[in-house]
Enzyme design. Sequence first.
Site, PDB file in Angstrom:
ATOM      1  N   GLY A 182     116.244  14.505 -80.147  1.00 42.74           N
ATOM      2  CA  GLY A 182     116.478  13.499 -81.184  1.00 42.74           C
ATOM      3  C   GLY A 182     117.049  12.209 -80.637  1.00 42.74           C
ATOM      4  N   SER A 183     116.441  11.069 -80.949  1.00 39.73           N
ATOM      5  CA  SER A 183     116.869   9.850 -80.281  1.00 39.73           C
ATOM      6  C   SER A 183     116.129   8.631 -80.818  1.00 39.73           C
ATOM      7  CB  SER A 183     116.628   9.995 -78.780  1.00 39.73           C
ATOM      8  OG  SER A 183     115.388  10.636 -78.540  1.00 39.73           O
TER       9      SER A 183
END
Length: 215
Positions: A182-183
């Site tokens: 996640g980013s």
Amino acid sequence: MLTPQVPVAREGYPFIGLAAFITLLLAVCGYPVLTAIAFLVSLFVLAFFRDPERFVPPDDDALVSPADGKVISVEETEDAVFTKHRVCKISIFMNVFNVHVNRIPFDGKVESVLYRPGKFYSADSPKGGLENEYCGTVITTSAGQKLAFVQIAGLIARRIVCWLEPGDVIVKGRRFGLIRFGSRVDLYLPADTAIQVAVGDKVRAGETVIGVLKK
């Protein structure tokens, strides 16, 4: 152009191996419910580190997305950190279900790679920009235009991987790194770039045209 096939990012091997080992251990020890849960976790980890092939658009002036995900911001702003110019900044949020291998948006030469440790706010929040841990790559095109792409860690993501170094000659669409779990990736483009995306658009790394550089 089709880059060589690597179906799973090598950075995922330790995580995939650990998940598979735990699944096998639980199965041998006779815990069917826990084995099923561990098996599902293993499938998720394998899917997270998937690295599918992408077809890069043939237009030499087209900038491609550096990441899979959703465009959450398109704005014109002053960039005092990377290009030192007025830019069009585009932010792309990757959730845990997106492909997380990042790809080079345009041909050029790496001028600098700037890493800074930081906080871990949610990557899609207003604070999830340069207050978070990031790794920014600044490149110069053959026409002398300067642009940057910045990998930003998020609430869950705690490990940025970038394989580029200053002086590298890079090719659009090639893999350059990833961010685990996640980013977000921000693009800093020349202000006169003809932008082809809007907030809410879904994009694919190496394939979706983000904009066209002015000649």
